[in-house]
Write an enzyme that holds these catalytic residues in place. Structure first.
Site, PDB file in Angstrom:
ATOM      1  CE  LYS A  10      -3.869  -2.314   2.356  1.00  0.00           C
ATOM      2  NZ  LYS A  10      -4.759  -2.271   3.554  1.00  0.00           N
ATOM      3  CE1 TYR A  50      -9.074  -2.860   0.300  1.00  0.00           C
ATOM      4  CE2 TYR A  50      -8.436  -0.750  -0.644  1.00  0.00           C
ATOM      5  CZ  TYR A  50      -8.122  -1.903   0.079  1.00  0.00           C
ATOM      6  OH  TYR A  50      -6.847  -2.075   0.565  1.00  0.00           O
ATOM      7  NE  ARG A 103      -2.237  -5.618   7.392  1.00  0.00           N
ATOM      8  CZ  ARG A 103      -3.404  -6.130   7.007  1.00  0.00           C
ATOM      9  NH1 ARG A 103      -4.016  -7.040   7.746  1.00  0.00           N
ATOM     10  NH2 ARG A 103      -3.955  -5.741   5.859  1.00  0.00           N
ATOM     11  CG  ASN A 113      -3.556  -2.336   7.103  1.00  0.00           C
ATOM     12  OD1 ASN A 113      -3.389  -1.986   5.940  1.00  0.00           O
ATOM     13  ND2 ASN A 113      -4.642  -2.951   7.508  1.00  0.00           N
ATOM     14  CG  HIS A 116      -5.139  -6.275  -0.240  1.00  0.00           C
ATOM     15  ND1 HIS A 116      -6.380  -6.222   0.342  1.00  0.00           N
ATOM     16  CD2 HIS A 116      -5.240  -7.177  -1.254  1.00  0.00           C
ATOM     17  CE1 HIS A 116      -7.200  -7.046  -0.302  1.00  0.00           C
ATOM     18  NE2 HIS A 116      -6.537  -7.637  -1.285  1.00  0.00           N
ATOM     19  CD  GLU A 127      -8.815  -8.938  -3.286  1.00  0.00           C
ATOM     20  OE1 GLU A 127      -9.486  -8.806  -2.259  1.00  0.00           O
ATOM     21  OE2 GLU A 127      -7.668  -9.458  -3.280  1.00  0.00           O
TER      22      GLU A 127
HETATM   23  P1  IDP Z   1      -7.691  -6.813   5.794  1.00  0.00           P
HETATM   24  O1  IDP Z   1      -6.864  -5.883   4.937  1.00  0.00           O
HETATM   25  O2  IDP Z   1      -6.918  -7.284   6.997  1.00  0.00           O
HETATM   26  O3  IDP Z   1      -8.324  -7.924   5.016  1.00  0.00           O
HETATM   27  P2  IDP Z   1     -10.362  -5.584   5.896  1.00  0.00           P
HETATM   28  O4  IDP Z   1     -11.289  -5.689   7.060  1.00  0.00           O
HETATM   29  O5  IDP Z   1     -10.697  -6.371   4.673  1.00  0.00           O
HETATM   30  O6  IDP Z   1      -8.880  -5.925   6.421  1.00  0.00           O
HETATM   31  O7  IDP Z   1     -10.262  -4.045   5.523  1.00  0.00           O
HETATM   32  C1  IDP Z   1      -9.629  -3.612   4.337  1.00  0.00           C
HETATM   33  C2  IDP Z   1      -8.752  -2.439   4.674  1.00  0.00           C
HETATM   34  O8  IDP Z   1      -9.552  -1.337   5.104  1.00  0.00           O
HETATM   35  C3  IDP Z   1      -7.767  -2.660   5.835  1.00  0.00           C
HETATM   36  O9  IDP Z   1      -6.596  -3.333   5.427  1.00  0.00           O
HETATM   37  C4  IDP Z   1      -7.503  -1.243   6.280  1.00  0.00           C
HETATM   38  O10 IDP Z   1      -6.551  -0.567   5.425  1.00  0.00           O
HETATM   39  C5  IDP Z   1      -8.874  -0.601   6.121  1.00  0.00           C
HETATM   40  N1  IDP Z   1      -9.698  -0.668   7.339  1.00  0.00           N
HETATM   41  C6  IDP Z   1     -10.253  -1.775   7.899  1.00  0.00           C
HETATM   42  N2  IDP Z   1     -10.958  -1.470   9.002  1.00  0.00           N
HETATM   43  C7  IDP Z   1     -10.849  -0.131   9.163  1.00  0.00           C
HETATM   44  C8  IDP Z   1     -11.365   0.800  10.132  1.00  0.00           C
HETATM   45  O11 IDP Z   1     -12.084   0.440  11.077  1.00  0.00           O
HETATM   46  N3  IDP Z   1     -11.024   2.118   9.952  1.00  0.00           N
HETATM   47  C9  IDP Z   1     -10.238   2.538   8.919  1.00  0.00           C
HETATM   48  N4  IDP Z   1      -9.747   1.708   7.981  1.00  0.00           N
HETATM   49  C10 IDP Z   1     -10.045   0.388   8.103  1.00  0.00           C
HETATM   50 MG    MG Z   2      -9.846  -7.922   3.558  1.00  0.00          MG
END
Ligand code: IDP
Ligand code: MG
Length: 149
Positions: A10, A50, A103, A113, A116, A127
């Site tokens: 990212k 997304y 992470r 973080n 992805h 994707e």
């Molecule tokens: P993942 O990347 O661990 O699969 P997901 O829940 O699929 O996590 O969320 C996608 C991305 O959205 C996360 O990697 C992060 O960058 C962002 N994200 C997830 N939850 C939050 C939140 O509560 N606030 C802000 N950004 C979030």
């Molecule tokens: Mg995810």
């Protein structure tokens, strides 16, 4: 069984000079990179990537973040690779992710973080076309393949 995943480094990984560090972990784990490119995502492509998060309250911030600078997308192959990469990444929230994970070692943010990785075959299939055509995935042999399977 599908043994491919999509990884995205990212914008924060690039801005914080962590690209080499993260790719090094992927290589050392014994995974095989079969496609890689740097991309500045349009809003349209980011929204497609997304789309499953479209109704979440963080969706707009997430699209702003992922389009804020270049990302590096990769197709990576290996045994049980979707699972393996999710473990290398650690939990979504960097503040909660275990030390030893990408992470956990380098992020304290739930949003920024660094990486992805597809969370399922279904997600991978959705994707992958955001970044790559099937023809861009290179079939080749690595000399360590007998030592990692
Ligand atoms: P993942 O990347 O661990 O699969 P997901 O829940 O699929 O996590 O969320 C996608 C991305 O959205 C996360 O990697 C992060 O960058 C962002 N994200 C997830 N939850 C939050 C939140 O509560 N606030 C802000 N950004 C979030
Ligand atoms: Mg995810």
């Amino acid at each position: 069984m599908i043994n491919r995943t999509l990884i995205i480094l990212k914008p924060d990984a690039i801005q914080r000079n962590l690209v080499g560090e993260i790719i090094s972990r992927i290589e050392k784990k014994g995974l095989k990179i079969t496609a890689m490119k740097m991309v500045l995502l349009s809003r349209e492509r980011a929204e497609k990537l997304y789309e499953i998060h479209r109704d979440k309250k963080f969706f707009n911030d997430l699209v702003n973040y992922i389009t804020s600078g270049p990302v590096i997308a990769m197709i990576v192959e290996g045994n049980d690779v979707i699972n393996v990469v999710r473990k290398l990444m650690g939990k979504t929230n960097g503040a909660e992710a275990e030390p030893g994970t990408i992470r956990g070692d380098y992020s304290t943010s739930i949003e920024k973080n660094l990486i992805h990785g597809s969370d399922s075959e279904e997600s991978f299939k959705r994707e992958m076309p955001v970044f790559f055509t099937e023809e861009e995935i290179i079939k080749y042999t690595k000399i360590d393949e007998n030592w990692i399977k």
